[in-house]
Write a protein that holds these residues in place. Structure first.
Motif, mmCIF file in Angstrom:
data_model
loop_
_atom_site.group_PDB
_atom_site.id
_atom_site.type_symbol
_atom_site.label_atom_id
_atom_site.label_comp_id
_atom_site.label_asym_id
_atom_site.label_seq_id
_atom_site.Cartn_x
_atom_site.Cartn_y
_atom_site.Cartn_z
ATOM 1 N N PRO A 18 0.813 -1.223 0.000
ATOM 2 C CA PRO A 18 0.000 0.000 0.000
ATOM 3 C C PRO A 18 0.846 1.273 0.000
ATOM 4 O O PRO A 18 0.480 2.262 -0.625
ATOM 5 N N ALA A 19 2.000 1.257 0.641
ATOM 6 C CA ALA A 19 2.864 2.436 0.693
ATOM 7 C C ALA A 19 3.631 2.670 -0.607
ATOM 8 O O ALA A 19 4.188 3.741 -0.810
ATOM 9 N N CYS A 20 3.656 1.695 -1.494
ATOM 10 C CA CYS A 20 4.439 1.794 -2.731
ATOM 11 C C CYS A 20 3.591 2.129 -3.950
ATOM 12 O O CYS A 20 4.103 2.146 -5.077
ATOM 13 N N VAL A 21 2.312 2.386 -3.771
ATOM 14 C CA VAL A 21 1.417 2.616 -4.912
ATOM 15 C C VAL A 21 1.849 3.820 -5.730
ATOM 16 O O VAL A 21 1.914 3.754 -6.960
ATOM 17 N N GLU A 22 2.170 4.923 -5.088
ATOM 18 C CA GLU A 22 2.563 6.131 -5.825
ATOM 19 C C GLU A 22 3.806 5.880 -6.670
ATOM 20 O O GLU A 22 3.880 6.313 -7.811
ATOM 21 N N ARG A 23 4.755 5.185 -6.095
ATOM 22 C CA ARG A 23 5.972 4.876 -6.850
ATOM 23 C C ARG A 23 5.662 3.976 -8.045
ATOM 24 O O ARG A 23 6.197 4.168 -9.135
ATOM 25 N N ALA A 24 4.776 2.989 -7.848
ATOM 26 C CA ALA A 24 4.410 2.088 -8.936
ATOM 27 C C ALA A 24 3.662 2.827 -10.043
ATOM 28 O O ALA A 24 3.824 2.517 -11.227
ATOM 29 N N LEU A 25 2.856 3.816 -9.676
ATOM 30 C CA LEU A 25 2.156 4.618 -10.684
ATOM 31 C C LEU A 25 3.131 5.518 -11.434
ATOM 32 O O LEU A 25 3.049 5.676 -12.655
ATOM 33 N N LYS A 26 4.056 6.110 -10.701
ATOM 34 C CA LYS A 26 5.018 7.027 -11.307
ATOM 35 C C LYS A 26 5.920 6.311 -12.317
ATOM 36 O O LYS A 26 6.215 6.839 -13.384
ATOM 37 N N THR A 27 6.350 5.107 -11.996
ATOM 38 C CA THR A 27 7.225 4.351 -12.888
ATOM 39 C C THR A 27 6.449 3.527 -13.917
ATOM 40 O O THR A 27 7.064 2.830 -14.718
ATOM 41 N N ALA A 61 0.857 -0.342 -14.837
ATOM 42 C CA ALA A 61 0.382 -0.429 -16.221
ATOM 43 C C ALA A 61 1.109 -1.533 -16.977
ATOM 44 O O ALA A 61 0.490 -2.303 -17.719
ATOM 45 N N ARG A 62 2.410 -1.636 -16.785
ATOM 46 C CA ARG A 62 3.169 -2.695 -17.460
ATOM 47 C C ARG A 62 2.756 -4.066 -16.957
ATOM 48 O O ARG A 62 2.615 -5.014 -17.739
ATOM 49 N N GLY A 63 2.578 -4.191 -15.654
ATOM 50 C CA GLY A 63 2.202 -5.479 -15.078
ATOM 51 C C GLY A 63 0.841 -5.961 -15.540
ATOM 52 O O GLY A 63 0.629 -7.149 -15.763
ATOM 53 N N LEU A 64 -0.088 -5.030 -15.685
ATOM 54 C CA LEU A 64 -1.441 -5.381 -16.128
ATOM 55 C C LEU A 64 -1.577 -5.350 -17.651
ATOM 56 O O LEU A 64 -2.601 -5.752 -18.187
ATOM 57 N N ARG A 65 -0.553 -4.828 -18.308
ATOM 58 C CA ARG A 65 -0.551 -4.694 -19.765
ATOM 59 C C ARG A 65 -1.737 -3.873 -20.256
ATOM 60 O O ARG A 65 -2.434 -4.228 -21.202
ATOM 61 N N ARG A 66 -1.959 -2.754 -19.577
ATOM 62 C CA ARG A 66 -3.063 -1.848 -19.899
ATOM 63 C C ARG A 66 -2.630 -0.412 -19.674
ATOM 64 O O ARG A 66 -1.771 -0.135 -18.852
ATOM 65 N N GLN A 67 -3.281 0.501 -20.354
ATOM 66 C CA GLN A 67 -3.136 1.921 -20.047
ATOM 67 C C GLN A 67 -4.000 2.174 -18.815
ATOM 68 O O GLN A 67 -5.159 1.776 -18.786
ATOM 69 N N LEU A 68 -3.458 2.821 -17.820
ATOM 70 C CA LEU A 68 -4.194 3.056 -16.579
ATOM 71 C C LEU A 68 -4.380 4.537 -16.324
ATOM 72 O O LEU A 68 -3.497 5.345 -16.608
ATOM 73 N N ASP A 69 -5.519 4.858 -15.748
ATOM 74 C CA ASP A 69 -5.772 6.210 -15.261
ATOM 75 C C ASP A 69 -5.331 6.230 -13.799
ATOM 76 O O ASP A 69 -5.935 5.573 -12.948
ATOM 77 N N ALA A 70 -4.254 6.947 -13.526
ATOM 78 C CA ALA A 70 -3.677 6.962 -12.179
ATOM 79 C C ALA A 70 -4.680 7.434 -11.138
ATOM 80 O O ALA A 70 -4.726 6.907 -10.026
ATOM 81 N N ALA A 71 -5.507 8.410 -11.487
ATOM 82 C CA ALA A 71 -6.502 8.917 -10.530
ATOM 83 C C ALA A 71 -7.517 7.831 -10.183
ATOM 84 O O ALA A 71 -7.918 7.696 -9.021
ATOM 85 N N ALA A 72 -7.917 7.034 -11.153
ATOM 86 C CA ALA A 72 -8.878 5.960 -10.892
ATOM 87 C C ALA A 72 -8.270 4.890 -9.988
ATOM 88 O O ALA A 72 -8.943 4.380 -9.089
ATOM 89 N N VAL A 73 -7.007 4.577 -10.198
ATOM 90 C CA VAL A 73 -6.332 3.594 -9.346
ATOM 91 C C VAL A 73 -6.229 4.128 -7.921
ATOM 92 O O VAL A 73 -6.475 3.409 -6.964
#
Length: 83
Positions: free
Chosen positions: A48-57, A61-73
């Motif tokens: 949970p503490a690493c979500v911002e870092r995962a979104l920034k890098t 999106a790469r793991g799910l193989r999708r374009q993601l809306d960071a705000a929705a996540v």
């Protein structure tokens, strides 16, 4: 019996599976939290503490193989901490 180990998409550290949050593509147009970590399909584990870092890098999106809306996540994960 030991817990399975998974890698966090944010910090790339290894941790026991129950300590991580699993995110999956819901098959429609959004990311959802797999609370029991049993849903089929591609999933990404993250602290949970690493979500911002995962979104920034763009690791989620790469793991799910999708374009993601960071705000929705962020909204999906905010509902987890409230509930």
């Amino acid at each position: 019996m030991t817990n399975p180990v998974r890698m966090c998409a944010g910090c790339r550290g290894r941790a026991d599976k129950p300590t991580l949050v699993r995110l999956v593509w819901d098959g429609g147009s959004a990311v959802t939290i797999d609370e029991q970590q049993l849903l089929p399909g591609r999933g990404v584990y993250v602290h949970p503490a690493c979500v911002e870092r995962a979104l920034k890098t763009r690791a989620l999106a790469r793991g799910l193989r999708r374009q993601l809306d960071a705000a929705a996540v962020r909204n999906v994960l905010a509902s987890l901490s409230v509930g």
